[in-house]
Design an enzyme around this catalytic site. Structure first.
Site, mmCIF file in Angstrom:
data_model
loop_
_atom_site.group_PDB
_atom_site.id
_atom_site.type_symbol
_atom_site.label_atom_id
_atom_site.label_comp_id
_atom_site.label_asym_id
_atom_site.label_seq_id
_atom_site.Cartn_x
_atom_site.Cartn_y
_atom_site.Cartn_z
ATOM 1 N N ASP A 31 131.464 40.159 10.851
ATOM 2 C CA ASP A 31 132.307 40.261 11.598
ATOM 3 C C ASP A 31 132.394 39.966 13.020
ATOM 4 O O ASP A 31 131.477 40.656 13.587
ATOM 5 C CB ASP A 31 133.284 41.254 11.079
ATOM 6 C CG ASP A 31 134.817 40.933 10.807
ATOM 7 O OD1 ASP A 31 134.994 40.567 10.346
ATOM 8 O OD2 ASP A 31 135.360 40.333 12.319
ATOM 9 N N ILE A 75 130.532 33.849 14.299
ATOM 10 C CA ILE A 75 130.786 32.564 13.197
ATOM 11 C C ILE A 75 130.875 31.128 14.061
ATOM 12 O O ILE A 75 130.136 30.169 13.352
ATOM 13 C CB ILE A 75 131.239 32.286 11.863
ATOM 14 C CG1 ILE A 75 132.634 31.870 12.202
ATOM 15 C CG2 ILE A 75 130.892 33.692 11.472
ATOM 16 C CD1 ILE A 75 133.148 31.908 10.894
ATOM 17 N N THR A 144 145.686 29.015 2.298
ATOM 18 C CA THR A 144 147.246 29.852 1.875
ATOM 19 C C THR A 144 147.917 27.882 1.748
ATOM 20 O O THR A 144 147.877 26.879 1.063
ATOM 21 C CB THR A 144 147.384 29.473 3.310
ATOM 22 O OG1 THR A 144 149.113 29.988 3.562
ATOM 23 C CG2 THR A 144 147.755 28.887 4.511
ATOM 24 N N SER A 179 153.406 25.981 10.829
ATOM 25 C CA SER A 179 153.182 26.292 12.381
ATOM 26 C C SER A 179 151.551 26.119 12.038
ATOM 27 O O SER A 179 150.821 25.180 11.678
ATOM 28 C CB SER A 179 152.473 28.138 11.545
ATOM 29 O OG SER A 179 151.831 28.539 11.228
ATOM 30 N N TYR A 181 148.779 27.236 12.955
ATOM 31 C CA TYR A 181 147.746 28.344 12.081
ATOM 32 C C TYR A 181 147.772 27.487 10.573
ATOM 33 O O TYR A 181 146.532 27.341 10.480
ATOM 34 C CB TYR A 181 148.003 29.541 12.281
ATOM 35 C CG TYR A 181 147.600 30.219 11.189
ATOM 36 C CD1 TYR A 181 146.258 30.617 10.183
ATOM 37 C CD2 TYR A 181 148.377 30.338 9.319
ATOM 38 C CE1 TYR A 181 146.158 30.979 8.864
ATOM 39 C CE2 TYR A 181 148.534 31.105 8.202
ATOM 40 C CZ TYR A 181 146.678 31.401 8.494
ATOM 41 O OH TYR A 181 146.259 31.279 6.933
ATOM 42 N N HIS A 182 148.994 27.325 9.528
ATOM 43 C CA HIS A 182 149.006 26.805 9.133
ATOM 44 C C HIS A 182 147.926 25.018 8.922
ATOM 45 O O HIS A 182 147.589 24.931 7.875
ATOM 46 C CB HIS A 182 150.110 27.115 8.099
ATOM 47 C CG HIS A 182 150.295 28.018 7.748
ATOM 48 N ND1 HIS A 182 151.493 29.058 8.388
ATOM 49 C CD2 HIS A 182 149.989 28.429 6.542
ATOM 50 C CE1 HIS A 182 151.822 29.595 8.126
ATOM 51 N NE2 HIS A 182 150.951 29.985 7.060
ATOM 52 N N LYS A 185 144.593 25.161 8.597
ATOM 53 C CA LYS A 185 144.050 25.557 7.437
ATOM 54 C C LYS A 185 144.418 24.077 6.804
ATOM 55 O O LYS A 185 143.455 24.267 6.060
ATOM 56 C CB LYS A 185 144.916 26.245 6.867
ATOM 57 C CG LYS A 185 145.143 28.180 7.240
ATOM 58 C CD LYS A 185 144.150 28.869 7.203
ATOM 59 C CE LYS A 185 143.759 29.330 6.299
ATOM 60 N NZ LYS A 185 142.610 30.439 6.327
ATOM 61 N N GLN A 208 147.328 30.219 -1.395
ATOM 62 C CA GLN A 208 147.472 31.187 -1.801
ATOM 63 C C GLN A 208 148.321 32.203 -1.271
ATOM 64 O O GLN A 208 148.342 31.024 0.473
ATOM 65 C CB GLN A 208 146.443 32.728 -2.096
ATOM 66 C CG GLN A 208 145.778 33.225 -1.375
ATOM 67 C CD GLN A 208 144.959 34.438 -1.852
ATOM 68 O OE1 GLN A 208 144.753 35.076 -2.810
ATOM 69 N NE2 GLN A 208 145.321 35.581 -0.719
HETATM 70 N N1 LIG Z 1 146.344 38.223 4.014
HETATM 71 C C1 LIG Z 1 147.234 37.098 3.689
HETATM 72 O O1 LIG Z 1 148.304 37.642 3.471
HETATM 73 C C2 LIG Z 1 146.307 35.871 3.209
HETATM 74 C C3 LIG Z 1 147.523 35.358 2.942
HETATM 75 C C4 LIG Z 1 147.004 33.700 2.966
HETATM 76 C C5 LIG Z 1 145.263 33.252 3.142
HETATM 77 N N2 LIG Z 1 144.809 33.792 3.821
HETATM 78 C C6 LIG Z 1 143.465 33.861 4.492
HETATM 79 O O2 LIG Z 1 142.790 34.772 4.410
HETATM 80 C C7 LIG Z 1 142.015 34.850 5.187
HETATM 81 C C8 LIG Z 1 141.961 36.525 5.927
HETATM 82 O O3 LIG Z 1 143.216 36.871 5.918
HETATM 83 P P1 LIG Z 1 142.722 38.497 5.898
HETATM 84 O O4 LIG Z 1 144.394 39.008 6.096
HETATM 85 O O5 LIG Z 1 141.938 39.005 5.778
HETATM 86 O O6 LIG Z 1 143.279 38.714 7.597
HETATM 87 P P2 LIG Z 1 141.865 39.686 9.302
HETATM 88 O O7 LIG Z 1 142.555 38.561 10.728
HETATM 89 O O8 LIG Z 1 142.431 40.965 8.408
HETATM 90 O O9 LIG Z 1 140.935 39.606 8.786
HETATM 91 C C9 LIG Z 1 139.619 38.583 9.040
HETATM 92 C C10 LIG Z 1 138.485 39.594 9.875
HETATM 93 O O10 LIG Z 1 137.940 37.381 10.751
HETATM 94 C C11 LIG Z 1 136.882 37.696 11.467
HETATM 95 N N3 LIG Z 1 136.866 36.874 12.512
HETATM 96 C C12 LIG Z 1 137.661 36.266 12.862
HETATM 97 N N4 LIG Z 1 137.123 34.994 13.351
HETATM 98 C C13 LIG Z 1 135.994 35.306 13.472
HETATM 99 C C14 LIG Z 1 134.930 34.947 13.939
HETATM 100 N N5 LIG Z 1 134.666 33.801 15.176
HETATM 101 N N6 LIG Z 1 133.875 34.985 13.849
HETATM 102 C C15 LIG Z 1 133.221 36.375 13.030
HETATM 103 N N7 LIG Z 1 134.325 36.512 12.410
HETATM 104 C C16 LIG Z 1 135.894 36.672 12.753
HETATM 105 C C17 LIG Z 1 138.915 39.337 12.408
HETATM 106 O O11 LIG Z 1 137.621 39.938 13.008
HETATM 107 C C18 LIG Z 1 138.841 39.809 10.878
HETATM 108 O O12 LIG Z 1 138.828 41.056 10.660
HETATM 109 C C19 LIG Z 1 142.681 34.568 6.601
HETATM 110 O O13 LIG Z 1 141.421 33.070 6.496
HETATM 111 C C20 LIG Z 1 144.063 34.143 6.266
HETATM 112 O O14 LIG Z 1 144.190 32.693 6.692
HETATM 113 C C21 LIG Z 1 145.575 35.227 3.775
#
Ligand SMILES: NC(=O)c1ccc[n+]([C@@H]2O[C@H](COP(=O)([O-])OP(=O)(O)OC[C@H]3O[C@@H](n4cnc5c(N)ncnc54)[C@H](O)[C@@H]3O)[C@@H](O)[C@H]2O)c1
Length: 271
Positions: A31, A75, A144, A179, A181-182, A185, A208
């Protein structure tokens, strides 16, 4: 198996690391702390302070005897990501490392550009790192339900059979997001599907709905192992916000006309 979790400091990432570690897999988390930094800069930050990833990994090892390797880096930096792949040669990579907020992606041109760059270059780099190091590595990507939008026909699991002018073919179910963001994805999905067709990569792209909850079997061991939990309007997901609003006696926020119906997953089911 050797499992690499990208976005390991995040809401789902850390819970995933502990889950696979408890099952006996060799887990490495990556991260860049982006989410932590930004949620404090532009919002109230998490509900409760969460120790940094490396501290949580130390705590996990002290409590369970199991080691989770941690690397802090971005990353979108291909050299960094490639070195992680070369060092760990993962059997599977779980990709969560994205800018995950629809609201954030719509706030300004700069934040829109960041979302596009971060999410698409991140996904592209993973594809190339897998190709150059362990082509058999299984990429598990969290997409998503928002990729599908809200079409007026049933949403199929991935594929749709279409008959047009007397001929039939199979396509990914059409996507139309609400959006930016979506939309990134959807573009991730297109990138992954292109390289599956072209190079035969092994990918599971999971669509999901929003996740809720904070407690998992592993997080229950110690309060310092709980996931990052945001409840604000930029980074909090809807059901988590409702829970915090209900507990604090604040009226629940109505979204739009209040008539949407969605599927939600508990964090344990998601993992
Ligand atoms: N939480 C939900 O309800 C949900 C639902 C559907 C999909 N998602 C997807 O799941 C994934 C994770 O969601 P989450 O809620 O845990 O989000 P989150 O923001 O808590 O976790 C993502 C992590 O990735 C890290 N990150 C982002 N860009 C980075 C980079 N370039 N290099 C290294 N680290 C990086 C961030 O610092 C963060 O800690 C996302 O892709 C999100 O789109 C989440």
């Amino acid at each position: 198996m050797r499992v690499l979790v990208l976005g390991a400091d995040g809401y789902l990432g850390w819970a995933t690391c502990m889950y696979f570690s408890r099952l006996g897999h060799e887990v490495t988390g990556v991260d860049n702390y982006w989410r932590r930094r930004v949620s404090r800069e532009i919002g109230p930050g998490p509900l409760i302070p969460t120790p940094r990833l490396s501290e949580r990994a130390r705590r996990w090892e002290a409590l369970t005897g199991k080691k989770i390797g941690i690397h802090i880096g971005d990353i979108t930096d291909f050299g960094f990501l490639l070195s992680i792949f070369r060092q760990h040669m993962p059997d599977a990579v779980v990709h969560y490392a994205e800018q995950p907020s629809a609201v954030f992606s719509m706030m300004s041109r700069e934040r829109a550009a960041f979302t596009v760059r971060n999410n698409l270059i991140g996904t592209l780099n993973i594809i190339w790192a897998v190709r150059e190091t362990v082509p058999s590595c299984h990429i598990i990507k969290l997409g998503t339900m928002g990729e599908y939008g809200t079409p007026n026909i049933d949403i199929e699991e991935g594929w749709l059979d279409v008959e047009h002018n007397g001929r039939r073919d199979r396509f990914l179910f059409p996507r139309q997001a609400g959006s930016l963001y979506h939309t990134t994805k959807i573009q991730d999905t297109d990138l992954l599907w292109f390289y599956v067709r072209t190079w035969g990569l092994r990918v599971t792209d999971l669509m999901q709905g929003p996740v809720y909850g904070i407690m998992t079997d592993e997080a229950g061991i110690d309060i310092r192992l709980l996931p990052n939990f945001n409840y604000d309007e930029i980074f909090g997901t809807v059901l988590n916000r409702f829970v915090v609003q209900a507990v604090s006696g604040f009226p629940l926020t109505i979204y739009g006309s209040g008539g949407q119906v969605r599927g939600y997953l508990n964090i344990m089911d998601s993992i």
